[in-house]
Design an enzyme around this catalytic site. Structure first.
Site, PDB file in Angstrom:
ATOM      1  N   SER A  17       0.798  -1.233   0.000  1.00  8.94           N
ATOM      2  CA  SER A  17       0.000   0.000   0.000  1.00  8.94           C
ATOM      3  C   SER A  17       0.831   1.285   0.000  1.00  8.94           C
ATOM      4  O   SER A  17       0.500   2.219  -0.737  1.00  8.94           O
ATOM      5  CB  SER A  17      -0.983  -0.010   1.172  1.00  8.94           C
ATOM      6  OG  SER A  17      -1.954  -1.010   0.960  1.00  8.94           O
ATOM      7  N   LYS A  69      -9.941  -5.596  10.209  1.00  9.30           N
ATOM      8  CA  LYS A  69     -11.078  -5.052   9.440  1.00  9.30           C
ATOM      9  C   LYS A  69     -12.374  -5.011  10.255  1.00  9.30           C
ATOM     10  O   LYS A  69     -13.178  -4.097  10.084  1.00  9.30           O
ATOM     11  CB  LYS A  69     -11.288  -5.867   8.158  1.00  9.30           C
ATOM     12  CG  LYS A  69     -10.181  -5.643   7.120  1.00  9.30           C
ATOM     13  CD  LYS A  69     -10.472  -6.379   5.831  1.00  9.30           C
ATOM     14  CE  LYS A  69      -9.395  -6.096   4.804  1.00  9.30           C
ATOM     15  NZ  LYS A  69      -9.696  -6.667   3.496  1.00  9.30           N
ATOM     16  N   ASN A  90     -12.293  -1.657   5.096  1.00  5.93           N
ATOM     17  CA  ASN A  90     -10.898  -1.700   4.635  1.00  5.93           C
ATOM     18  C   ASN A  90     -10.337  -0.296   4.441  1.00  5.93           C
ATOM     19  O   ASN A  90      -9.177  -0.143   4.077  1.00  5.93           O
ATOM     20  CB  ASN A  90     -10.737  -2.555   3.377  1.00  5.93           C
ATOM     21  CG  ASN A  90     -10.897  -1.771   2.095  1.00  5.93           C
ATOM     22  OD1 ASN A  90     -11.720  -0.853   2.038  1.00  5.93           O
ATOM     23  ND2 ASN A  90     -10.130  -2.113   1.090  1.00  5.93           N
ATOM     24  N   ASP A 105     -13.126  -3.172  -1.229  1.00  7.37           N
ATOM     25  CA  ASP A 105     -12.616  -4.418  -1.823  1.00  7.37           C
ATOM     26  C   ASP A 105     -13.489  -4.865  -3.005  1.00  7.37           C
ATOM     27  O   ASP A 105     -12.984  -5.231  -4.057  1.00  7.37           O
ATOM     28  CB  ASP A 105     -12.562  -5.525  -0.765  1.00  7.37           C
ATOM     29  CG  ASP A 105     -11.405  -5.319   0.205  1.00  7.37           C
ATOM     30  OD1 ASP A 105     -10.419  -4.659  -0.170  1.00  7.37           O
ATOM     31  OD2 ASP A 105     -11.481  -5.818   1.344  1.00  7.37           O
ATOM     32  N   ALA A 131     -17.896 -17.754   1.516  1.00  4.18           N
ATOM     33  CA  ALA A 131     -18.893 -16.864   2.118  1.00  4.18           C
ATOM     34  C   ALA A 131     -18.309 -16.159   3.342  1.00  4.18           C
ATOM     35  O   ALA A 131     -19.020 -15.788   4.263  1.00  4.18           O
ATOM     36  CB  ALA A 131     -20.140 -17.665   2.502  1.00  4.18           C
ATOM     37  N   GLY A 132     -16.980 -15.997   3.358  1.00  2.00           N
ATOM     38  CA  GLY A 132     -16.312 -15.287   4.446  1.00  2.00           C
ATOM     39  C   GLY A 132     -16.237 -13.798   4.131  1.00  2.00           C
ATOM     40  O   GLY A 132     -17.001 -13.282   3.306  1.00  2.00           O
ATOM     41  N   GLY A 133     -15.316 -13.116   4.778  1.00  2.00           N
ATOM     42  CA  GLY A 133     -15.194 -11.671   4.646  1.00  2.00           C
ATOM     43  C   GLY A 133     -15.006 -11.210   3.209  1.00  2.00           C
ATOM     44  O   GLY A 133     -15.605 -10.220   2.783  1.00  2.00           O
ATOM     45  N   ALA A 134     -14.196 -11.920   2.439  1.00  2.00           N
ATOM     46  CA  ALA A 134     -13.904 -11.495   1.068  1.00  2.00           C
ATOM     47  C   ALA A 134     -15.162 -11.554   0.205  1.00  2.00           C
ATOM     48  O   ALA A 134     -15.432 -10.641  -0.588  1.00  2.00           O
ATOM     49  CB  ALA A 134     -12.801 -12.371   0.479  1.00  2.00           C
ATOM     50  N   TYR A 221      -3.191 -12.485  -4.411  1.00  2.00           N
ATOM     51  CA  TYR A 221      -2.318 -11.983  -5.474  1.00  2.00           C
ATOM     52  C   TYR A 221      -0.859 -12.312  -5.201  1.00  2.00           C
ATOM     53  O   TYR A 221      -0.459 -12.552  -4.051  1.00  2.00           O
ATOM     54  CB  TYR A 221      -2.480 -10.472  -5.660  1.00  2.00           C
ATOM     55  CG  TYR A 221      -1.999  -9.666  -4.480  1.00  2.00           C
ATOM     56  CD1 TYR A 221      -2.871  -9.385  -3.436  1.00  2.00           C
ATOM     57  CD2 TYR A 221      -0.692  -9.204  -4.385  1.00  2.00           C
ATOM     58  CE1 TYR A 221      -2.453  -8.670  -2.338  1.00  2.00           C
ATOM     59  CE2 TYR A 221      -0.261  -8.481  -3.283  1.00  2.00           C
ATOM     60  CZ  TYR A 221      -1.147  -8.217  -2.267  1.00  2.00           C
ATOM     61  OH  TYR A 221      -0.729  -7.516  -1.181  1.00  2.00           O
TER      62      TYR A 221
HETATM   63  P1  ATR Z   1     -12.609 -14.259   6.496  1.00  2.00           P
HETATM   64  O1  ATR Z   1     -13.990 -13.911   6.910  1.00  2.00           O
HETATM   65  O2  ATR Z   1     -11.533 -13.660   7.326  1.00  2.00           O
HETATM   66  O3  ATR Z   1     -12.419 -14.097   5.025  1.00  2.00           O
HETATM   67  P2  ATR Z   1     -13.371 -16.904   6.918  1.00  2.00           P
HETATM   68  O4  ATR Z   1     -14.651 -16.437   7.490  1.00  2.00           O
HETATM   69  O5  ATR Z   1     -12.598 -17.981   7.597  1.00  2.00           O
HETATM   70  O6  ATR Z   1     -12.358 -15.773   6.757  1.00  2.00           O
HETATM   71  O7  ATR Z   1     -13.712 -17.323   5.415  1.00  2.00           O
HETATM   72  C1  ATR Z   1     -12.904 -18.120   4.666  1.00  2.00           C
HETATM   73  C2  ATR Z   1     -13.729 -18.686   3.520  1.00  2.00           C
HETATM   74  O8  ATR Z   1     -12.927 -19.619   2.805  1.00  2.00           O
HETATM   75  C3  ATR Z   1     -14.949 -19.455   4.001  1.00  2.00           C
HETATM   76  O9  ATR Z   1     -15.971 -19.306   3.038  1.00  2.00           O
HETATM   77  C4  ATR Z   1     -14.439 -20.898   4.046  1.00  2.00           C
HETATM   78  O10 ATR Z   1     -15.439 -21.870   3.898  1.00  2.00           O
HETATM   79  P3  ATR Z   1     -16.322 -22.357   5.167  1.00  2.00           P
HETATM   80  O11 ATR Z   1     -17.125 -21.186   5.604  1.00  2.00           O
HETATM   81  O12 ATR Z   1     -17.175 -23.451   4.612  1.00  2.00           O
HETATM   82  O13 ATR Z   1     -15.319 -22.806   6.183  1.00  2.00           O
HETATM   83  C5  ATR Z   1     -13.562 -20.886   2.827  1.00  2.00           C
HETATM   84  N1  ATR Z   1     -12.521 -21.927   2.805  1.00  2.00           N
HETATM   85  C6  ATR Z   1     -11.379 -21.980   3.513  1.00  2.00           C
HETATM   86  N2  ATR Z   1     -10.632 -23.055   3.175  1.00  2.00           N
HETATM   87  C7  ATR Z   1     -11.325 -23.708   2.204  1.00  2.00           C
HETATM   88  C8  ATR Z   1     -11.101 -24.889   1.427  1.00  2.00           C
HETATM   89  N3  ATR Z   1      -9.986 -25.622   1.579  1.00  2.00           N
HETATM   90  N4  ATR Z   1     -12.037 -25.248   0.528  1.00  2.00           N
HETATM   91  C9  ATR Z   1     -13.167 -24.509   0.361  1.00  2.00           C
HETATM   92  N5  ATR Z   1     -13.432 -23.393   1.062  1.00  2.00           N
HETATM   93  C10 ATR Z   1     -12.533 -22.985   1.969  1.00  2.00           C
END
Ligand code: ATR
Length: 277
Positions: A17, A69, A90, A105, A131-134, A221
């Protein structure tokens, strides 16, 4: 005194950054300083104290990266709709004693896909993995780009369903697990918003989700061909990209929000691009 900006994270040594914002400042002629701050992880209120000390020292804005975040979002006095859905910030702007939270983002990702990669989303079938933060951060900008269909696949389906339920009812959104993808045909764009690549893993994708005329996008990236991008290549997807463009575009959005002028991004993306292979 120059207006001060910073990126805060922990660890922060890897951050691009300061380089990106330094190049933006040069190009736009804006007189500012931009540094990297290693934020304190403990005690729990130390993050807020660090931000407030930065404001007291003339800070006008901050980018926020892992693991802060959520804390940045909680600290804010005002939050954009995008930040609300992501539940995460962010970028922060400090104005008149108030802290305003944004999340660029998703808009950065959409701009990279639509403008830089030349792939308009309107009318397309889009698959987001995770379905996490990203994924949460990307969702509203994707909906706004009017895809024909937007499918969110996650190992834990309930998490994808909760996310989808938070978005306006008339959008073409669907939550599912990986197995159900096998019956859904191919997608014009597949975005890997999971954290799987960080561990060198691959989401359990059925063959056939990729389109021979489509694109595959990895949010991570600078890691070369991740297992996801490798799979896309094997499926002869013509356009595969990592998240370097998203990184630079979200930075440009924050810069424009802070300074009122949008910098050019092409040269900066080219400079930061690490060849995939
Ligand atoms: P953050 O919110 O910080 O991005 P997170 O909530 O742990 O982190 O989200 C990570 C995402 O990657 C989740 O969607 C997770 O899937 P689950 O919610 O089912 O755990 C996904 N993820 C991580 N490792 C994975 C893998 N090996 N295969 C498929 N999905 C994965």
């Amino acid at each position: 005194m120059k207006d001060r900006y910073a990126v805060i994270g922990n660890p922060i040594g890897h951050t691009k950054s300061p380089l990106i914002h330094g190049l933006f400042a040069q190009e736009t002629g804006e007189d500012l300083s931009y540094t990297a701050l290693e934020g304190p992880v403990e005690p729990a209120d130390a993050f807020a104290a660090t931000v407030r000390a930065f404001i007291a020292a003339g800070g006008k804005g901050m980018n926020v990266t892992a693991p802060f975040k959520l804390q940045a979002f909680a600290l804010a006095d005002e939050r954009s709709e995008r930040a609300e859905l992501a539940g995460a910030a962010n970028a922060l702007r400090f104005e008149g004693g108030r802290i305003v939270a944004e999340n660029f983002d998703g808009v950065g990702l959409l701009r990279d896909i639509e403008v830089n990669l030349g792939l308009p989303i309107a009318g397309k079938r889009v698959l987001i993995l995770g379905a996490g933060g990203a994924a949460r951060g990307a969702l509203l900008p994707f909906v706004a780009a009017r895809p024909a269909e937007l499918v969110i696949a996650n190992r834990h389906v309930a998490k994808a369903q909760t996310l989808v339920a938070q978005v306006v009812a008339d959008s073409p959104l669907l939550a599912c697990g990986y197995r159900e993808l096998a019956a859904m045909g191919h997608f014009d764009l597949v975005v890997n918003a999971t954290s799987a690549s960080l561990a060198g893993e691959l989401p359990p994708l059925p063959p056939g989700v990729f389109s021979a005329t489509g694109a595959a996008y990895e949010l991570v990236y600078g890691k070369g061909l991740t297992p996801f991008l490798r799979l896309a290549r094997e499926a002869a997807v013509p356009r595969v990209a990592d998240g370097v463009g998203m990184l630079v575009e979200q930075a440009a959005e924050a810069f424009a929000w802070w300074r009122g002028v949008r910098p050019q991004t092409r040269a900066v993306i080219d400079r930061l691009t690490v060849p995939l292979d």
